[in-house]
Scaffold this motif. Structure first.
Motif, PDB file in Angstrom:
ATOM      1  N   SER A  18     -13.844  12.796   1.925  1.00 14.16           N
ATOM      2  CA  SER A  18     -12.784  12.231   1.079  1.00 14.16           C
ATOM      3  C   SER A  18     -13.090  12.537  -0.374  1.00 14.16           C
ATOM      4  CB  SER A  18     -12.734  10.707   1.222  1.00 14.16           C
ATOM      5  OG  SER A  18     -12.463  10.324   2.537  1.00 14.16           O
ATOM      6  N   CYS A  28       0.853  -1.190   0.000  1.00 13.69           N
ATOM      7  CA  CYS A  28       0.000   0.000   0.000  1.00 13.69           C
ATOM      8  C   CYS A  28       0.890   1.241   0.000  1.00 13.69           C
ATOM      9  CB  CYS A  28      -0.914   0.000   1.219  1.00 13.69           C
ATOM     10  SG  CYS A  28      -2.156  -1.306   1.161  1.00 13.69           S
ATOM     11  N   GLU A  29       0.345   2.348  -0.500  1.00 11.55           N
ATOM     12  CA  GLU A  29       1.100   3.589  -0.608  1.00 11.55           C
ATOM     13  C   GLU A  29       0.414   4.689   0.192  1.00 11.55           C
ATOM     14  OE1 GLU A  29       2.637   4.457  -4.719  1.00 11.55           O
ATOM     15  OE2 GLU A  29       1.110   2.937  -5.190  1.00 11.55           O
ATOM     16  N   ALA A  60      -3.376   4.504  -1.322  1.00 12.47           N
ATOM     17  CA  ALA A  60      -3.902   3.589  -2.340  1.00 12.47           C
ATOM     18  C   ALA A  60      -3.416   2.177  -2.049  1.00 12.47           C
ATOM     19  CB  ALA A  60      -3.453   4.016  -3.730  1.00 12.47           C
ATOM     20  N   ALA A  61      -4.246   1.215  -2.405  1.00 10.05           N
ATOM     21  CA  ALA A  61      -3.880  -0.204  -2.317  1.00 10.05           C
ATOM     22  C   ALA A  61      -3.210  -0.614  -3.625  1.00 10.05           C
ATOM     23  CB  ALA A  61      -5.127  -1.048  -2.059  1.00 10.05           C
ATOM     24  N   ASP A  99      -4.601  -0.104  -7.443  1.00 11.88           N
ATOM     25  CA  ASP A  99      -5.590   0.972  -7.543  1.00 11.88           C
ATOM     26  C   ASP A  99      -5.176   1.970  -8.616  1.00 11.88           C
ATOM     27  OD1 ASP A  99      -7.080  -0.103  -5.508  1.00 11.88           O
ATOM     28  OD2 ASP A  99      -6.594   1.440  -4.027  1.00 11.88           O
ATOM     29  N   ARG A 152      -3.040  11.163   1.234  1.00  7.06           N
ATOM     30  CA  ARG A 152      -3.673  10.239   0.294  1.00  7.06           C
ATOM     31  C   ARG A 152      -3.035   8.867   0.388  1.00  7.06           C
ATOM     32  NH1 ARG A 152      -1.957  12.743  -5.625  1.00  7.06           N
ATOM     33  NH2 ARG A 152       0.246  12.175  -5.552  1.00  7.06           N
ATOM     34  N   THR A 212      -6.681   4.911  -8.663  1.00 11.70           N
ATOM     35  CA  THR A 212      -6.958   6.207  -8.042  1.00 11.70           C
ATOM     36  C   THR A 212      -6.440   6.227  -6.608  1.00 11.70           C
ATOM     37  OG1 THR A 212      -9.138   5.486  -7.283  1.00 11.70           O
ATOM     38  CG2 THR A 212      -9.053   6.614  -9.412  1.00 11.70           C
ATOM     39  N   TRP A 213      -6.147   7.421  -6.141  1.00 16.65           N
ATOM     40  CA  TRP A 213      -5.829   7.664  -4.736  1.00 16.65           C
ATOM     41  C   TRP A 213      -7.118   7.973  -3.999  1.00 16.65           C
ATOM     42  CZ3 TRP A 213      -0.969   7.064  -3.021  1.00 16.65           C
ATOM     43  CH2 TRP A 213       0.099   7.251  -3.896  1.00 16.65           C
ATOM     44  N   GLU A 214      -7.257   7.523  -2.761  1.00 15.56           N
ATOM     45  CA  GLU A 214      -8.257   8.107  -1.873  1.00 15.56           C
ATOM     46  C   GLU A 214      -7.563   9.291  -1.234  1.00 15.56           C
ATOM     47  OE1 GLU A 214     -11.094   7.406   2.021  1.00 15.56           O
ATOM     48  OE2 GLU A 214     -10.553   5.669   0.808  1.00 15.56           O
ATOM     49  N   LYS A 244      -4.224   8.179 -10.234  1.00 13.58           N
ATOM     50  CA  LYS A 244      -2.796   8.010  -9.986  1.00 13.58           C
ATOM     51  C   LYS A 244      -2.072   8.266 -11.301  1.00 13.58           C
ATOM     52  CE  LYS A 244      -1.147   4.863  -7.286  1.00 13.58           C
ATOM     53  NZ  LYS A 244      -0.802   3.537  -6.764  1.00 13.58           N
ATOM     54  N   THR A 270     -11.275  11.494  -4.547  1.00 17.54           N
ATOM     55  CA  THR A 270     -10.356  10.600  -5.241  1.00 17.54           C
ATOM     56  C   THR A 270      -9.701  11.372  -6.371  1.00 17.54           C
ATOM     57  OG1 THR A 270     -12.057   9.794  -6.738  1.00 17.54           O
ATOM     58  CG2 THR A 270     -11.669   8.498  -4.731  1.00 17.54           C
TER      59      THR A 270
END
Length: 159
Positions: free
Chosen positions: A153, A11-12, A113-114, A117, A111, A119-121, A158, A155
């Motif tokens: 939140s 994860c990031e 992300a898994a 993904d 932010r 997109t970033w949350e 990425k 999105t």
């Protein structure tokens, strides 16, 4: 393809540089940031506040409605410091500086992300609170921060 398990280590997590809005700095994990990772544990938490809506007509059965929802994330791992310059890892340094800011300035972006993904949350506004740091005789120094979302939140793709 059916849903699969994924590695938490992939994860990031990124913090927005409050001095340069729109510039993001990665917390070092197994696959993000530069060099060996410092973050080795994360936990996303959810908090809810409800209000009691029970009436005599509820016939003895409790009723309620969710009125507020909150999110937070804790990041934990090893404190990373350049032994020759004494400089803290860039994302950790930003988080520590952000944790010392007060009022309106206490908010900045975060932010995550898994793996896989697109997109970033994004938490456009979040607060940062440092946790315990330290260690014992045979430990590497630990580091932790809790990030709490303020507001909704969003999105973003990425790149």
């Amino acid at each position: 393809m059916p849903a699969q398990k994924y590695n938490a280590r992939d994860c990031e997590f990124q913090i927005e540089d409050y001095l340069n809005p729109g510039t993001w700095t990665a917390f070092r994990t197994a696959s993000a940031g530069s060099g060996k990772g410092g973050i080795n544990t994360f936990s996303l938490s959810h908090e809810y506040e409800t209000t009691d809506t029970t009436t005599f007509g509820s016939d003895g059965r409790a009723e309620s409605q969710t009125m507020q929802e909150g999110k937070g994330m804790s990041l934990e791992g090893f404190r990373l410091k350049d032994p020759s310059t004494g400089a803290l890892d860039p994302a950790m340094a930003l988080a520590e500086a952000q944790a010392a800011r007060l009022g309106d300035e206490s908010l900045c972006g975060f932010r995550f992300a898994a793996p896989g993904d697109a997109t970033w949350e994004v938490w456009p506004e979040a607060t940062f609170q440092l946790g315990d740091q330290g260690g014992g005789n045979n430990d590497k120094a630990s580091w932790s921060v809790t990030v709490t979302r303020s507001g909704p939140s969003t999105t973003t793709a990425k790149s």
